[in-house]
Design an enzyme around this catalytic site. Structure first.
Site, PDB file in Angstrom:
ATOM      1  CG  ASP A  59      -0.312  -0.151   2.533  1.00  0.00           C
ATOM      2  OD1 ASP A  59       0.791  -0.717   2.594  1.00  0.00           O
ATOM      3  OD2 ASP A  59      -0.895   0.292   3.544  1.00  0.00           O
ATOM      4  CG  HIS A  60       3.037   2.551   2.497  1.00  0.00           C
ATOM      5  ND1 HIS A  60       2.894   3.781   3.095  1.00  0.00           N
ATOM      6  CD2 HIS A  60       2.263   1.689   3.219  1.00  0.00           C
ATOM      7  CE1 HIS A  60       2.084   3.674   4.137  1.00  0.00           C
ATOM      8  NE2 HIS A  60       1.686   2.414   4.234  1.00  0.00           N
ATOM      9  CG  HIS A 118       5.208  -0.904  10.148  1.00  0.00           C
ATOM     10  ND1 HIS A 118       3.987  -1.017  10.788  1.00  0.00           N
ATOM     11  CD2 HIS A 118       4.964  -1.180   8.831  1.00  0.00           C
ATOM     12  CE1 HIS A 118       3.072  -1.339   9.912  1.00  0.00           C
ATOM     13  NE2 HIS A 118       3.624  -1.450   8.720  1.00  0.00           N
TER      14      HIS A 118
END
EC number: 3.1.26.11
Length: 303
Positions: free
Chosen positions: A65-66, A138
């Site tokens: 998603d990045h 993360h």
């Protein structure tokens, strides 16, 4: 002045009403893109931002998603007629990831330069922009970004006269950092310029837990763009498990760092209306804004 476009505010996957988290910075006609998930190009097209002037692409981490929109974007930049190099900055593993993605973005008319896990600050666009990075917490290597836009001092006529600088050198010294030797005398820019003026600081933090080092990194930011994957305080356990932040946790960081304004982004797909949870942030940090796709901001230098 710095123009910002929040291209998308979603996390995980794009939805019909929300593109993935991405920010476009426009400064002096040049552009810096932060993150490039699926659908980023579409949002850029809707916002009519253009593609050719993107000089730098900053990737926070190598989750789909990045980064999955990167090969398509690189191809579009090439089709726009760009021939100047494009710089991609990212965490550990970004070089390998870009090499893999480039298998579907071959034969570009420009060079792609990759900077992996920079250990020092980077300066770009006539050294007017300093880019700093910070390792975040993360589930994969992830970095936050801070951008400092410096501002040149004003020309000081009185200072130039006091230092006996010939008037015909004033303009040259004002525009150049190089010394000028005339009649055996060395003249430098410092002899005609006033004190340094305050610049603008922009910080971008996603995806991460609220670790202590973030507060110092984002300290005194004029604008903080921060993830807010979970709006409900009751979702804190999910945030801990998935290494993200709640609205309240992001607001606590903003308050501790004395930032001026915070914009929340990277909303989880389960959160249909982020504004329903705004109070969880504003109770801690009042100047919080809920991001929306293609929301724009102007950051102006102080007089």
């Amino acid at each position: 002045m710095i123009d910002l476009t929040l291209l998308g505010c979603g996390g995980g996957m794009p939805t019909p009403n929300r593109y993935l988290s991405s920010l476009l910075i426009n400064y002096k006609g040049r552009k810096i893109l932060i993150d490039c998930g699926e659908g980023t190009q579409v949002s850029m097209k809707i916002a009519n931002t253009g593609f050719k002037a993107i000089d730098i692409i900053c990737i926070t981490h190598i989750h789909g998603d990045h980064i999955i929109g990167l090969p398509g974007l690189l191809g579009t930049i090439g089709n726009s007629g760009r021939t100047e190099p494009v710089i991609i900055i990212g965490p550990h593993g970004i070089k390998e990831a870009v090499e893999g993605l480039m298998t579907i973005a071959k034969y570009l008319p420009y060079e792609v330069r990759v900077i992996e896990s920079p250990k020092e600050d980077l300066n770009f666009i006539d050294e007017d922009i300093k880019i700093s990075t910070l390792e975040l917490d993360h589930s994969s290597p992830c970095i936050g970004y801070s951008f400092y836009f410096s501002r040149s001092p004003k020309f000081d006529v009185e200072k130039a006269l006091e230092n006996n600088v010939p008037k015909y050198l004033w303009n040259k010294l004002q525009k150049s950092n190089e010394e000028i030797i005339e009649n055996g005398i060395t003249y430098s820019r410092s002899l005609v310029m006033g004190e340094d003026r305050k610049g603008i600081k922009l910080s971008f933090i996603t995806d991460t837990r609220p670790i202590e080092t973030i507060s110092k990194f984002i300290d005194n930011s004029d604008l903080l763009v921060s993830e807010g994957t979970y709006g409900d305080d009751l979702d804190e356990k999910k945030a801990i498990k998935n290494k993200h932040m709640t609205f309240r946790e992001a607001a606590t960081l903003a308050k501790s760092a004395s930032v001026k304004t915070m914009v929340l982004t990277h909303f989880g797909t389960a959160m249909a209306e982020p504004k329903d949870f705004l109070d969880n942030a504003t109770e801690v940090f009042e100047n919080t804004i809920i991001g929306e796709d293609r929301m724009t901001f102007e950051l102006k230098f102080e007089d």
